[in-house]
Structures are given as C-alpha cells and as structure tokens.
Design a protein around this motif. Structure first.
Motif, PDB file in Angstrom:
ATOM      1  N   ALA A  55       0.863  -1.237   0.148  1.00 21.71           N
ATOM      2  CA  ALA A  55       0.169   0.102  -0.145  1.00 21.71           C
ATOM      3  C   ALA A  55       0.804   1.294  -0.228  1.00 21.71           C
ATOM      4  N   PRO A  56       0.532   2.280  -0.602  1.00 24.13           N
ATOM      5  CA  PRO A  56       1.209   3.565  -0.810  1.00 24.13           C
ATOM      6  C   PRO A  56       1.432   4.183   0.636  1.00 24.13           C
ATOM      7  N   SER A  57       0.747   3.794   1.363  1.00 28.94           N
ATOM      8  CA  SER A  57       0.824   4.577   2.903  1.00 28.94           C
ATOM      9  C   SER A  57       1.797   3.472   3.707  1.00 28.94           C
ATOM     10  N   THR A  58       1.788   2.445   3.487  1.00 32.08           N
ATOM     11  CA  THR A  58       3.126   1.651   4.061  1.00 32.08           C
ATOM     12  C   THR A  58       4.405   1.735   3.517  1.00 32.08           C
ATOM     13  N   THR A  59       4.160   1.756   2.268  1.00 32.02           N
ATOM     14  CA  THR A  59       5.652   2.319   1.417  1.00 32.02           C
ATOM     15  C   THR A  59       6.054   3.444   1.885  1.00 32.02           C
ATOM     16  N   HIS A  60       5.250   4.816   2.128  1.00 35.52           N
ATOM     17  CA  HIS A  60       5.777   5.895   2.565  1.00 35.52           C
ATOM     18  C   HIS A  60       6.417   5.738   3.915  1.00 35.52           C
ATOM     19  N   ARG A  61       5.761   4.997   4.704  1.00 40.35           N
ATOM     20  CA  ARG A  61       6.080   4.966   6.105  1.00 40.35           C
ATOM     21  C   ARG A  61       7.667   4.222   6.254  1.00 40.35           C
ATOM     22  N   LEU A  62       7.708   3.364   5.542  1.00 40.61           N
ATOM     23  CA  LEU A  62       9.106   2.469   5.404  1.00 40.61           C
ATOM     24  C   LEU A  62      10.137   3.332   4.903  1.00 40.61           C
ATOM     25  N   LEU A  63       9.829   4.242   3.720  1.00 37.77           N
ATOM     26  CA  LEU A  63      10.772   5.238   3.109  1.00 37.77           C
ATOM     27  C   LEU A  63      11.220   6.449   4.123  1.00 37.77           C
ATOM     28  N   GLN A  64      10.047   6.788   4.698  1.00 43.68           N
ATOM     29  CA  GLN A  64      10.581   7.671   5.781  1.00 43.68           C
ATOM     30  C   GLN A  64      11.362   7.258   6.844  1.00 43.68           C
ATOM     31  N   ALA A  65      11.431   5.949   7.471  1.00 48.13           N
ATOM     32  CA  ALA A  65      12.339   5.262   8.277  1.00 48.13           C
ATOM     33  C   ALA A  65      13.631   5.153   7.537  1.00 48.13           C
ATOM     34  N   LEU A  66      13.712   4.541   6.523  1.00 44.44           N
ATOM     35  CA  LEU A  66      14.685   4.382   5.709  1.00 44.44           C
ATOM     36  C   LEU A  66      15.567   5.934   5.339  1.00 44.44           C
ATOM     37  N   HIS A  67      14.934   6.951   5.088  1.00 44.53           N
ATOM     38  CA  HIS A  67      15.623   8.225   5.087  1.00 44.53           C
ATOM     39  C   HIS A  67      16.046   8.637   6.142  1.00 44.53           C
ATOM     40  N   GLY A  68      15.391   8.409   7.371  1.00 44.69           N
ATOM     41  CA  GLY A  68      15.846   8.931   8.507  1.00 44.69           C
ATOM     42  C   GLY A  68      17.162   8.341   8.680  1.00 44.69           C
ATOM     43  N   GLN A  69      17.447   7.075   8.306  1.00 41.48           N
ATOM     44  CA  GLN A  69      18.863   6.283   8.645  1.00 41.48           C
ATOM     45  C   GLN A  69      19.778   6.571   7.485  1.00 41.48           C
ATOM     46  N   GLY A  70      19.370   7.373   6.376  1.00 38.77           N
ATOM     47  CA  GLY A  70      20.454   7.773   5.437  1.00 38.77           C
ATOM     48  C   GLY A  70      20.581   6.784   4.347  1.00 38.77           C
ATOM     49  N   PHE A  71      19.453   5.858   4.496  1.00 37.84           N
ATOM     50  CA  PHE A  71      19.533   4.624   3.208  1.00 37.84           C
ATOM     51  C   PHE A  71      18.881   5.237   2.030  1.00 37.84           C
ATOM     52  N   VAL A  72      17.798   5.898   1.879  1.00 39.21           N
ATOM     53  CA  VAL A  72      17.274   6.367   0.692  1.00 39.21           C
ATOM     54  C   VAL A  72      17.194   8.249   1.077  1.00 39.21           C
ATOM     55  N   THR A  73      17.019   8.668  -0.511  1.00 39.06           N
ATOM     56  CA  THR A  73      16.783  10.222  -0.491  1.00 39.06           C
ATOM     57  C   THR A  73      15.554  10.502  -1.512  1.00 39.06           C
ATOM     58  N   LEU A  78      11.939  16.228  -8.642  1.00 38.72           N
ATOM     59  CA  LEU A  78      11.314  15.374  -9.445  1.00 38.72           C
ATOM     60  C   LEU A  78      10.388  14.325  -8.605  1.00 38.72           C
ATOM     61  N   GLY A  79      10.699  14.526  -7.160  1.00 39.84           N
ATOM     62  CA  GLY A  79       9.820  13.698  -6.325  1.00 39.84           C
ATOM     63  C   GLY A  79      10.055  12.182  -6.162  1.00 39.84           C
ATOM     64  N   VAL A  80      10.984  11.626  -6.994  1.00 38.09           N
ATOM     65  CA  VAL A  80      11.182  10.326  -6.844  1.00 38.09           C
ATOM     66  C   VAL A  80      12.287   9.900  -5.949  1.00 38.09           C
ATOM     67  N   TRP A  81      12.143   8.919  -5.274  1.00 37.89           N
ATOM     68  CA  TRP A  81      13.067   8.207  -4.363  1.00 37.89           C
ATOM     69  C   TRP A  81      14.011   7.305  -4.736  1.00 37.89           C
ATOM     70  N   LYS A  82      15.406   7.634  -4.414  1.00 31.46           N
ATOM     71  CA  LYS A  82      16.570   7.172  -4.836  1.00 31.46           C
ATOM     72  C   LYS A  82      17.280   6.229  -3.538  1.00 31.46           C
ATOM     73  N   ILE A  83      18.205   5.634  -3.807  1.00 34.79           N
ATOM     74  CA  ILE A  83      19.095   5.104  -2.614  1.00 34.79           C
ATOM     75  C   ILE A  83      20.083   6.045  -2.438  1.00 34.79           C
ATOM     76  N   ASP A  84      20.635   6.121  -0.970  1.00 38.69           N
ATOM     77  CA  ASP A  84      21.371   7.368  -0.574  1.00 38.69           C
ATOM     78  C   ASP A  84      22.683   6.843  -0.193  1.00 38.69           C
ATOM     79  N   VAL A  85      23.642   7.547   0.278  1.00 33.66           N
ATOM     80  CA  VAL A  85      25.155   7.340   0.318  1.00 33.66           C
ATOM     81  C   VAL A  85      25.056   6.048   1.290  1.00 33.66           C
ATOM     82  N   LYS A  86      24.305   6.247   2.356  1.00 38.55           N
ATOM     83  CA  LYS A  86      24.878   4.965   3.336  1.00 38.55           C
ATOM     84  C   LYS A  86      24.547   3.397   2.461  1.00 38.55           C
ATOM     85  N   THR A  87      23.712   3.375   1.740  1.00 39.24           N
ATOM     86  CA  THR A  87      23.595   2.102   1.034  1.00 39.24           C
ATOM     87  C   THR A  87      24.522   1.925   0.277  1.00 39.24           C
ATOM     88  N   PHE A  88      25.229   2.780  -0.465  1.00 39.50           N
ATOM     89  CA  PHE A  88      26.352   2.678  -1.182  1.00 39.50           C
ATOM     90  C   PHE A  88      27.466   2.194  -0.322  1.00 39.50           C
TER      91      PHE A  88
END
Length: 281
Positions: A55-73, A78-88
């Motif tokens: 569900a979009p709501s579940t996806t958004h919640r998980l993305l926010q958690a990953l964003h808070g840890q530096g894994f995604v940005t 563009l409004g799109v989500w990408k992997i961030d430096v910690k994942t690299f």
C-alpha cells in the motif's frame, strides 16, 4: 550488570512480545532498497508501491524510516525516491571484503591495456550474473555495464563461464526456476544447445557471447576458481563486433583464460581440468 540481566540479554521476546511485525517491516524495507538499487533514476512513491505490492501508505512509512537512517533520499524536484550514500557505503564494504575483487582490478586494467576493450568482473547470484568491477575501454564506442547490473547466466559471457562449472543438480535447478528466455535472436534457448556450449567452454577454458546478450556486441569470459575449484567469479572482455570479429574471439579468449588462471593462482585457487565436475574437484 547483574548475573540475571546477563542471562536474559539477547533472549527471544517472551509471550506477547512477538517480533514478527518488526521482521516483516525489515523484509519490506530491504525489498524497497533492492527495487530502488535496481532503478538508478529513482521511482515515484506510487510506482515503488506497485512494484513491491505494498500500500502507498505502508511504502511511505518505510521510506521515511529508511530516509531517517540515510539509506534513501527523495529528489525534491522530481519527487522520486533513490538510494542514498549509506546504501552505497554498505555495498562498497561488500566489495572490499571480497578479496578477489581487489585482486582482480589490476588484471582488468591490464586486459583493457592489452585489448583496447572493456574488461569486467562478475559473480553468480542465483540464476543471474552480477557485475562488480570494470575497466572501461578508452574507445569512443565501447561497452559499459553499470556496476550492480545483472544478466541471465545463459545469455552472457560471464554467466556462461560461471555456469560451465556448476554441478548438474544446480544447473537443472536454474533451468527449472528461470528457463532459457531469449534476450536476442542469438541467445541459446534450448537445454541441448546450452549444454553443448558449456561442454565446449570447459574444453577450451573460456566462454564466447556472440550477440547473445546484446546485438552488435561480442564477449569472451573465463572463470576464477577457489581452492576447491568452485566457481568464484568470472572476468570478461567485451566490445563491438567491428573491433571483436569472429576471427578475434579465440585470441582474446585465450588471453582472458590465461589471465583468469593467473588471478586464480594469486588467490590460492585451482583451475579444474576440462573433464572435471565440481563434485569431483
């Protein structure tokens, strides 16, 4: 810390404290990272949710958690989500931990200097080959593979070089699970044709990809082996047919085979004989 506390540290949660919810969230979060890592340009929330069947709501919640840890940005424009430096950084630490990657890099550069073409290193992940390192050709028209990208084992030089030394049961499992889909009109798409090609790879010590993965591209590849003769990785040289015609495949194949044997020896591995199976090695 008291003895009682020491004894309970690390225990599974008791009744009423199930960790299944946390485990499910972890798996879903890792699935999101995998999908984003496979899409360098990023994905919109709706696209990502649909791709992972959440569900979009579940996806958004998980993305926010990953964003808070530096894994995604999120790309603000563009409004799109990408992997961030910690994942690299985590991915990069995997490469550094695999000694054969660092050991192979100077040999890849040497192959490029000798051939003028792009040299690659890949490993097997299930039924696909994953590219981990590359030395780019200096030519204007050249083959470039994005690191982390995948190719079917049966439709790539690196993949076939790895596949040639698999035990029969593993070979059959891959056929049953993934099949032999045609990537181009030249892809080997029947078990009989593939088996015959793999036998030839074992005999001569290198694989040839004749426009089987991409039209206009030729590739030769050879396997690296560990001390048990188990396939560890494979190296390849790839380029356009204009510079790697059929008449040049044997010359480059022997060069790549001999280079793979050098790397194998440097790693303390052993190249099996053409008639040797993994079960016998």
């Amino acid at each position: 810390m008291s003895d009682g506390k020491r004894r309970t540290a690390g225990r599974p949660p008791g009744p009423g404290k199930s960790s299944s919810g946390h485990s499910q969230s972890l798996v879903r979060g890792l699935t999101l990272l995998e999908r984003l890592a496979a899409t360098p340009g990023g994905l919109a929330l709706s696209e990502l949710a649909e791709a992972v069947d959440l569900a979009p709501s579940t996806t958004h919640r998980l993305l926010q958690a990953l964003h808070g840890q530096g894994f995604v940005t999120q790309d603000a424009e563009l409004g799109v989500w990408k992997i961030d430096v910690k994942t690299f950084r985590i991915g990069n630490s995997f490469l550094e931990a695999r000694d054969f990657v660092a050991t192979s890099r100077p040999f890849l550069r040497r192959l490029t200097a000798q051939t003028g073409e792009t040299a690659n290193l890949g490993i097997r992940d299930g039924g696909t080959a994953v590219f981990l390192a590359q030395s780019e050709s200096p030519q204007m028209m050249r083959m470039i593979t994005r690191l982390g990208s995948r190719a079917p084992l049966h439709a790539s030089g690196v993949g076939k070089a790895l596949m040639a030394w698999l035990p029969d049961d593993e070979f059959e499992r891959i056929l049953a699970e993934r099949g032999l889909a045609r990537v181009t009109a030249n892809t080997l798409h029947t078990p009989e044709a593939l088996r015959a090609d793999l036998a030839e790879i074992r005999r001569r010590g290198y694989a040839c990809d004749r426009e089987e993965h991409a039209i206009g591209l030729h590739c030769v590849a050879a396997c690296l082996h560990d001390e048990h003769s188990t396939p560890l990785a494979a190296i390849s040289v790839s380029g356009p047919m204009a510079r790697i015609p059929e008449t040049r495949l044997a010359e480059l194949g022997e060069l790549v085979r001999d280079t793979a044997a050098e790397i194998t020896a440097r790693l303390g591995g052993r190249v099996p004989s053409p008639s040797e199976s993994l079960a016998e090695a």
